[in-house]
Design a protein around this motif. Structure first.
Motif, PDB file in Angstrom:
ATOM      1  N   ARG A   1      36.899  12.700  79.775  1.00  0.00           N
ATOM      2  CA  ARG A   1      36.186  12.198  80.953  1.00  0.00           C
ATOM      3  C   ARG A   1      34.728  12.658  80.848  1.00  0.00           C
ATOM      4  NH1 ARG A   1      39.243   9.713  84.513  1.00  0.00           N
ATOM      5  NH2 ARG A   1      41.510  10.055  84.507  1.00  0.00           N
TER       6      ARG A   1
ATOM      7  N   HIS B   1      41.415  11.065  74.780  1.00  0.00           N
ATOM      8  CA  HIS B   1      40.595  10.583  75.891  1.00  0.00           C
ATOM      9  C   HIS B   1      39.867  11.765  76.530  1.00  0.00           C
ATOM     10  CE1 HIS B   1      43.254   7.028  75.593  1.00  0.00           C
ATOM     11  NE2 HIS B   1      42.218   6.380  76.085  1.00  0.00           N
TER      12      HIS B   1
ATOM     13  N   ARG C   1      35.951   7.557  81.582  1.00  0.00           N
ATOM     14  CA  ARG C   1      37.043   7.955  80.703  1.00  0.00           C
ATOM     15  C   ARG C   1      36.941   7.163  79.411  1.00  0.00           C
ATOM     16  NH1 ARG C   1      42.662   6.788  79.706  1.00  0.00           N
ATOM     17  NH2 ARG C   1      43.856   8.722  79.391  1.00  0.00           N
TER      18      ARG C   1
ATOM     19  N   ARG D   1      36.239  19.733  77.827  1.00  0.00           N
ATOM     20  CA  ARG D   1      36.800  18.396  78.046  1.00  0.00           C
ATOM     21  C   ARG D   1      37.561  17.922  76.808  1.00  0.00           C
ATOM     22  NH1 ARG D   1      31.470  17.961  80.610  1.00  0.00           N
ATOM     23  NH2 ARG D   1      31.842  17.941  82.879  1.00  0.00           N
TER      24      ARG D   1
END
Length: 306
Positions: free
Chosen positions: A161, A159, A180, A211
């Motif tokens: 963001r 995952h 997300r 990220r």
């Protein structure tokens, strides 16, 4: 036994087992022949630059643009992140360096920072980034992007963001939604490599790479207690790993990674301006800012603000 204590014991067990497997993979070679897709190389730090505090390990992480048949350690670099790991506090910091940053390359005049890997391999790449930030890495970690994709798929995706929607006609025509989102290996690669359609160009790409790294670390941490998860991951990496580290030093490196606390991870991307050299677009890095980041994070692997 109270649940918190059971969880701590499981974490220690899986961490210790990972280290044992890593050493075994070095000492007892695998009979199968595997391609070299990952390299962990120790480098000599340049004289005149402050060395790390004894609690902090500095690692330069680089993605190699090597195509099939090209040498991974002598191709242009991408996804350039200078990472500090504090073995005492569990904190970690990543300083993103845009790949088009125009910098002095020892022995080769000036050039884009990613070309240092082509000119002199991991040692020159480490020295070049170390000179820019003022902190010389002790290790350089290089990986091929196809292996990176496979690794993300092997852990079930990650995952990330995403602060804004973006797309790319070649890599991701349908794009990435804001918020997300979950991505597979190819998606993680595209998320980390797209640049031209991002408002901030190379700077936003470097932030996206951070990220992705956060997403990988969080997923591994969340699944570490699953039976066999750590063992499979370690063996997969070791089968494709080239390293000049003896088992004892690899233990130290693995321990530093195992102790990272997600709540104590800070990331910043080196700023600068867009320039032009002989008709080619470059990034002129903010050297003063780079040195401030290095000075602030050198002793504790933590940046309070970018």
């Amino acid at each position: 036994m109270p649940a918190p204590f059971r969880k701590v014991r499981r974490t220690l067990r899986t961490g210790a087992l990972a280290l044992v497997l890593a050493a075994a993979a070095l000492v007892v070679p695998d009979a199968a022949v595997h391609p070299t897709d990952v390299a962990l190389v120790k480098v000599e730090r340049a004289d005149g630059v402050a060395v790390r505090d004894q609690d902090v390990i500095w690692v330069l992480s680089v993605g190699s643009d090597a195509r099939p048949g090209q040498p991974m350690l002598r191709s242009r670099g991408d996804a350039i992140q200078l990472v500090g790991l504090n073995t005492r506090t569990g904190s970690a910091v990543a300083i993103g360096v845009p790949r088009d940053s125009w910098v002095p390359i020892p022995g080769h005049g000036h050039g884009r920072v990613n070309s240092a890997l082509t000119y002199g391999g991991p040692a020159l790449m480490g020295r070049t980034v170390g000179n820019l930030v003022g902190v010389q890495p002790e290790y350089v970690f290089v990986t091929r992007f196809p292996f990176f994709e496979d690794m993300v798929d092997d852990i079930g995706g990650i995952h990330v963001r995403n602060p804004r929607r973006f797309s790319d006609d070649d890599l991701k025509p349908l794009g990435f939604a804001r918020g997300r989102i979950k991505v597979d290996g190819y998606g993680a690669m595209a998320f980390a490599r797209i640049r031209k359609t991002l408002a901030g160009g190379d700077f936003d790409r470097s932030a996206n790479q951070q990220r992705v790294l956060r997403g990988i670390q969080q997923t591994v941490r969340a699944r570490a207690d699953e039976p066999g998860f750590v063992e499979r991951g370690v063996l997969t990496v070791m089968q494709h790993l080239h390293t000049d580290l003896p088992p004892g030093e690899l233990f130290r490196f693995a321990q530093a990674l195992a102790h990272v606390d997600p709540a104590k991870v800070t990331t910043c991307v080196l700023g600068g301006s867009i320039g032009n050299v002989r008709g080619a677009s470059i990034v002129r890095p903010n050297v003063a800012q780079a040195r401030r980041y290095g000075a602030a994070a050198r002793s504790d692997a933590f940046l309070r603000r970018c």
